[in-house]
Design a protein around this motif. Structure first.
Motif, short mmCIF file in Angstrom:
data_model
loop_
_atom_site.label_atom_id
_atom_site.label_comp_id
_atom_site.label_asym_id
_atom_site.label_seq_id
_atom_site.Cartn_x
_atom_site.Cartn_y
_atom_site.Cartn_z
N ASP A 97 0.90 -1.27 -0.02
CA ASP A 97 0.03 -0.08 -0.01
C ASP A 97 0.84 1.38 0.04
O ASP A 97 0.26 2.31 -0.28
CB ASP A 97 -0.83 -0.06 1.35
N LYS A 98 1.92 1.14 0.51
CA LYS A 98 2.89 2.36 0.52
C LYS A 98 3.39 2.84 -0.87
O LYS A 98 4.03 3.72 -1.08
CB LYS A 98 4.06 2.24 1.47
N ASP A 99 3.29 1.97 -1.87
CA ASP A 99 3.85 2.32 -2.93
C ASP A 99 2.78 3.07 -4.13
O ASP A 99 1.85 2.06 -4.84
CB ASP A 99 4.30 0.85 -3.84
N CYS A 100 2.60 4.18 -3.95
CA CYS A 100 1.83 5.06 -4.89
C CYS A 100 2.18 5.47 -6.25
O CYS A 100 3.59 6.24 -6.33
CB CYS A 100 1.32 6.11 -4.12
N ILE A 101 1.83 5.06 -7.33
CA ILE A 101 2.40 5.53 -8.52
C ILE A 101 1.98 6.88 -8.88
O ILE A 101 2.75 7.63 -9.26
CB ILE A 101 1.75 4.53 -9.62
N CYS A 102 0.51 7.12 -8.70
CA CYS A 102 0.19 8.59 -9.14
C CYS A 102 -1.05 8.64 -8.73
O CYS A 102 -1.63 7.85 -7.72
CB CYS A 102 0.30 8.95 -10.51
N HIS A 103 -1.95 9.89 -9.06
CA HIS A 103 -3.28 9.99 -8.56
C HIS A 103 -4.01 10.22 -9.88
O HIS A 103 -3.67 10.83 -10.74
CB HIS A 103 -3.43 11.18 -7.65
N THR A 104 -5.30 9.91 -9.70
CA THR A 104 -6.22 10.09 -10.82
C THR A 104 -6.65 11.58 -10.61
O THR A 104 -6.39 12.43 -9.95
CB THR A 104 -7.53 9.19 -10.63
N ILE A 105 -7.54 12.01 -11.64
CA ILE A 105 -8.03 13.52 -11.78
C ILE A 105 -8.78 13.85 -10.65
O ILE A 105 -8.92 15.15 -10.24
CB ILE A 105 -8.75 13.85 -13.05
N GLY A 106 -9.60 12.76 -10.16
CA GLY A 106 -10.51 13.01 -8.93
C GLY A 106 -9.63 12.56 -7.57
O GLY A 106 -10.14 13.06 -6.50
N GLY A 107 -8.16 12.79 -7.69
CA GLY A 107 -7.45 12.55 -6.43
C GLY A 107 -7.36 11.24 -5.94
O GLY A 107 -6.34 10.84 -4.77
N LYS A 108 -7.84 10.13 -6.44
CA LYS A 108 -7.74 8.79 -5.98
C LYS A 108 -6.26 8.20 -6.56
O LYS A 108 -5.72 8.48 -7.14
CB LYS A 108 -8.62 7.82 -6.54
N GLN A 109 -5.60 7.91 -5.25
CA GLN A 109 -4.15 7.04 -5.32
C GLN A 109 -4.27 5.82 -6.42
O GLN A 109 -5.36 5.06 -6.04
CB GLN A 109 -3.65 6.79 -3.94
N ILE A 110 -3.44 5.79 -7.19
CA ILE A 110 -3.23 4.24 -7.79
C ILE A 110 -2.06 3.72 -7.48
O ILE A 110 -1.04 4.51 -7.42
CB ILE A 110 -3.02 4.71 -9.61
N LYS A 111 -2.44 2.49 -7.04
CA LYS A 111 -1.30 1.80 -6.21
C LYS A 111 -1.45 0.15 -6.63
O LYS A 111 -2.70 -0.23 -6.70
CB LYS A 111 -1.14 1.93 -4.92
N PRO A 112 -0.36 -0.44 -6.64
CA PRO A 112 -0.39 -2.08 -6.49
C PRO A 112 -1.29 -2.49 -5.37
O PRO A 112 -1.10 -1.90 -4.42
CB PRO A 112 0.87 -2.38 -6.48
N LYS A 113 -2.10 -3.44 -5.52
CA LYS A 113 -2.83 -3.98 -4.34
C LYS A 113 -2.48 -5.37 -4.09
O LYS A 113 -3.03 -6.09 -3.21
CB LYS A 113 -4.47 -3.85 -4.83
N THR A 114 -1.59 -6.11 -4.99
CA THR A 114 -1.27 -7.56 -4.74
C THR A 114 0.24 -7.43 -4.88
O THR A 114 0.86 -6.82 -5.22
CB THR A 114 -2.21 -8.62 -5.58
N LEU A 115 0.76 -8.95 -4.27
CA LEU A 115 2.20 -8.90 -4.59
C LEU A 115 2.48 -9.37 -5.86
O LEU A 115 3.64 -8.69 -6.33
CB LEU A 115 2.58 -10.11 -3.78
N GLY A 116 1.65 -9.66 -6.51
CA GLY A 116 1.88 -9.91 -7.96
C GLY A 116 1.93 -8.62 -8.73
O GLY A 116 2.76 -8.42 -9.84
N GLN A 117 0.85 -7.80 -8.37
CA GLN A 117 0.95 -6.61 -9.06
C GLN A 117 2.24 -5.61 -8.70
O GLN A 117 2.62 -4.85 -9.47
CB GLN A 117 -0.06 -5.75 -8.59
N LYS A 118 2.73 -5.80 -7.45
CA LYS A 118 3.90 -5.01 -6.87
C LYS A 118 5.11 -5.47 -7.69
O LYS A 118 5.92 -4.57 -8.26
CB LYS A 118 3.97 -5.39 -5.43
N ALA A 119 5.20 -6.60 -7.95
CA ALA A 119 6.32 -7.42 -8.70
C ALA A 119 6.17 -6.75 -10.14
O ALA A 119 7.26 -6.44 -10.67
CB ALA A 119 6.15 -8.87 -8.89
#
Length: 341
Positions: A97-119
């Motif tokens: 959850d600490k790995d925030c890639i960027c934010h959407t236009i509405g301010g929502k954080q985009i980040k990986p949610k699983t170990l597979g996505q983090k890898a």
């Protein structure tokens, strides 16, 4: 079996988020781990076996930390926490959850949610070319898009190029009306949707008009050299081996490439070979190229999608096993007939 009691404290403002509506999250934890959860004024007691009680406490502790970080705890969070608990990796949820890639236009954080996505995200950062292979709903395209937009905003690349093969999904659509752009837009709509959500329509349109963002069918890539660009090839399972080779040889200096695909959803002719299958075999050991395989555990859409993907995977494994058994029996029968002759 002895019953063990484990106690933890949850801040009162977070309890509703962690427990879920009508305590649905806690009920799922209780049912899965066979424990009893009792909450009184922020003090939570978990009763269960020596293994299950501490495990449930750790899951609730990690979900509480997620909630404290501003996340709304979803059923997917709980399901994934339970899955990780059987591998003793529950603490990975907060690290991811600490790995925030960027934010959407509405301010929502985009980040990986699983170990597979983090890898997958880490591989995109480290490698020049990354193949993201996995079922629908695992965030392959969306995360790649977020990484591309962030790199563009940081001026790491001068443009973004998004492409996919224009192949109908199992049905003949006939002749589409309008000019060439109108004809190819339906095939590229999923890419537009992600761009609108992350960048906003105004910013996207301005950069599109300047030629800094390009969304085009794969056929348009032939003959080009793509320097200093972030290039995403989506639905790569629908490429032919010749198209995949053509695309990979377009890559120039300063570029980053992400190729996404789902091996189980090919729209090619039954006898046609997929360029993604061939690339996975040919390029697996080439330095600078990364392969990330996502699974049903990495599905982050509605929980029912995860169940659907898993059901299809199980069904296809059974079908393959039956086919192999029939093939073995057929060969055995032929040999026996030959022996009698």
């Amino acid at each position: 079996m002895s019953i063990v009691e484990t106690s933890i404290t949850i801040p009162s403002g977070l309890e509703g988020n962690v427990f879920g509506q009508f305590d649905e999250h806690v009920k799922k934890i209780e049912k899965t781990l066979n424990v009893t959860v009792i909450s009184r004024g922020g003090e939570v007691k978990i009763l269960g076996s020596e293994q299950a009680s501490p495990k449930a406490a750790e899951i609730i502790r990690q979900l509480t930390e997620l909630a404290a970080g501003g996340n709304v705890i979803s059923e997917q969070n709980v399901n994934y926490a339970l899955a990780l608990s059987f591998e003793d990796q529950t603490s990975a949820i907060v690290e991811i959850d600490k790995d925030c890639i960027c934010h959407t236009i509405g301010g929502k954080q985009i980040k990986p949610k699983t170990l597979g996505q983090k890898a997958y995200v880490d591989a995109i950062r480290e490698k020049m070319i990354v193949f993201g292979i996995g079922p629908a709903g695992t965030g392959k395209t969306y995360l790649a898009m977020a990484m591309a937009i962030q790199a563009f905003k940081n001026e790491e690349v001068s443009r973004i190029i998004l492409t996919r093969p224009a192949i109908e999904a199992g049905e003949k659509l006939g002749f589409l009306p309008g000019d060439l752009q109108s004809k190819v837009d339906p095939y590229l709509r999923p890419l537009y949707d992600a761009l609108y959500q992350i960048m906003g329509p105004d910013s996207f349109q301005k950069n599109m008009e300047k030629g800094l963002i390009e969304v085009a069918p794969l056929a348009y890539m032939r003959g080009r050299t793509l320097d200093n660009a972030y290039i995403i090839l989506d639905e790569a399972q629908n490429t032919t081996p010749a198209q995949m080779k053509m695309f990979l040889t377009r890559i120039g200096f300063g570029s980053k490439v992400v190729i996404t695909g789902d091996m189980t959803q090919k729209d090619l002719a039954p006898d046609a070979q997929s360029g993604l299958d061939v690339a996975a075999k040919v390029l697996r050991k080439v330095e600078g190229i990364g392969f990330c395989t996502l699974t049903s555990q990495d599905v982050v859409r509605h929980p029912l999608v995860q169940k659907i993907v898993q059901a299809y995977e199980d069904f296809e494994k059974k079908q393959s096993a039956k086919a192999a058994l029939r093939s073995t029996g057929s060969r055995g029968g032929s040999r026996r007939r030959g022996d009698r002759a």
